[in-house]
Design a protein around this motif. Structure first.
Motif: not given
Length: 366
Positions: A48-57
């Motif tokens: 979830c944290l990795v996907v959230l970071a990708v979403l922010l980028i």
């Protein structure tokens, strides 16, 4: 957080053996005070944290890329202190509403697909299969033809509701039988598709072009009212989904086991399908019937974590990422300019659907 190892049964397991293998999921416990301890899987949290970071980028790229993009150095000032001039127009009118609508719409489709695939226990299940998207498209087409002054999004919403009502009546058991649900949905989708083709054929060329863009699914020209609508749908349904989530995980083990553990699988399926329909209908009403997000996002979420249960949070985040990335490609593509985002999701989702079909055929489940 105090951690320990625990074995999570994979749905479909027999005599302790899952279809592929038994999976040992590392679990921890998030303690709130001295009396509450919530089980948390570390793999799911990291994902979830990795996907959230990708979403922010992806969100930053959406606001900054291209000729009209906000300069990266000025982005934080524009967002938190108020933008001026061109940046204000881009943030408040051009890309801001589009981005926030895309995030919530992708999350709604991801959640909708996760709920539907969980109750049908079928990786190929999605709201598209049961005719919701086709019904929404037919409603939008009829409104465009007969009520040109009325927003097509209202027609899409009413079309989706009517399609689901027809499916509910046609099954004879409501939403309790997944097999009948899919068969009835295919029939309703065929009728709705015929209506769409008729309307596109008879309307004027200019109207047909606009209608076709909507039927493919688009985030272009979205407003803050669109973003508010879909976010309100999410906020209204998420608490109800949280109440159903535990019963969904139990129901995936089979009706007999679920009943023995005190759950009502029929009621759980009905609640999950209704919530899935509400989410999908809300997403379709603001962005059109964007294809394959509901199908692919939950499957990617399951494969990343390889654990039991519908993976609702990760499915929502994955749906948001997939749609925002697809819309970024739609905005910045130098070759296919101004294509609706739904065409991009169809291209990627079609390839993924082919992979799923081949995989299930090799496993003998088709």
């Amino acid at each position: 957080m105090k951690t320990r190892q625990s074995v999570t049964p994979v749905p479909g397991a027999r005599n302790g053996q899952a279809p592929d293998a038994e999976y040992t999921a590392p679990r921890g416990y998030l303690r709130i005070g001295r009396t509450v301890a919530l089980p948390v899987e570390r793999t799911a949290v990291v994902a979830c944290l990795v996907v959230l970071a990708v979403l922010l980028i992806a969100a930053v790229a959406t606001l900054t890329m291209g000729r009209l993009g906000i300069r990266l150095a000025d982005l934080s000032t524009a967002v938190f202190s108020g933008a001026e001039g061109k940046d204000r127009f881009v943030l408040n009118r051009l890309r801001g509403p589009r981005l926030f609508t895309g995030i919530a719409t992708g999350a709604a489709f991801g959640l909708s697909g996760a709920l539907f695939q969980s109750v049908t226990r079928n990786p190929l299940g999605s709201p598209d299969v049961i005719g919701l998207s086709a019904g929404a498209g037919a409603g939008a087409a009829i409104f465009a033809l007969m009520l040109p002054g009325v927003p097509v999004s209202l027609g899409a919403l009413l079309g989706a509701v009517l399609a689901m009502a027809l499916v509910y009546v046609s099954t004879g058991t409501g939403f309790r039988d997944p097999g009948r649900l899919v068969v009835a949905g295919i029939g309703v989708a065929a009728i709705a598709t015929a209506v769409i083709q008729y309307v596109v054929y008879v309307v004027e060329r200019d109207k047909a072009t606009v209608l076709t863009a909507y039927l493919n699914g688009s985030l272009a020209a979205r407003s803050w009212s669109d973003a508010t609508t879909i976010w309100l749908v999410l906020l209204a349904t998420v608490p109800l989904i949280a109440l159903v989530a535990r019963h969904l995980t139990i129901s995936e083990m089979g009706d007999e086991i679920a009943s023995a553990l005190g759950s009502d699988p029929g009621r759980t399926r009905t609640a999950a399908v209704v919530l899935s329909i509400v989410l999908a209908a809300g997403a379709v009403s603001v962005a059109g019937p964007i294809a394959f997000i509901a199908l692919t996002a939950p499957q990617i979420a399951r494969r990343v974590t390889r654990g039991a249960g519908p993976r609702l949070t990760l499915s929502a985040l994955m749906g948001a990422v997939l749609l925002v990335l697809a819309d970024l490609a739609a905005q910045q593509s130098p070759v296919f300019e101004d294509l609706p985002v739904g065409i991009y999701t169809m291209a990627v989702g079609g390839l993924y659907l082919g992979y799923l079909l081949t995989r299930e055929w090799r496993r003998g489940t088709l």
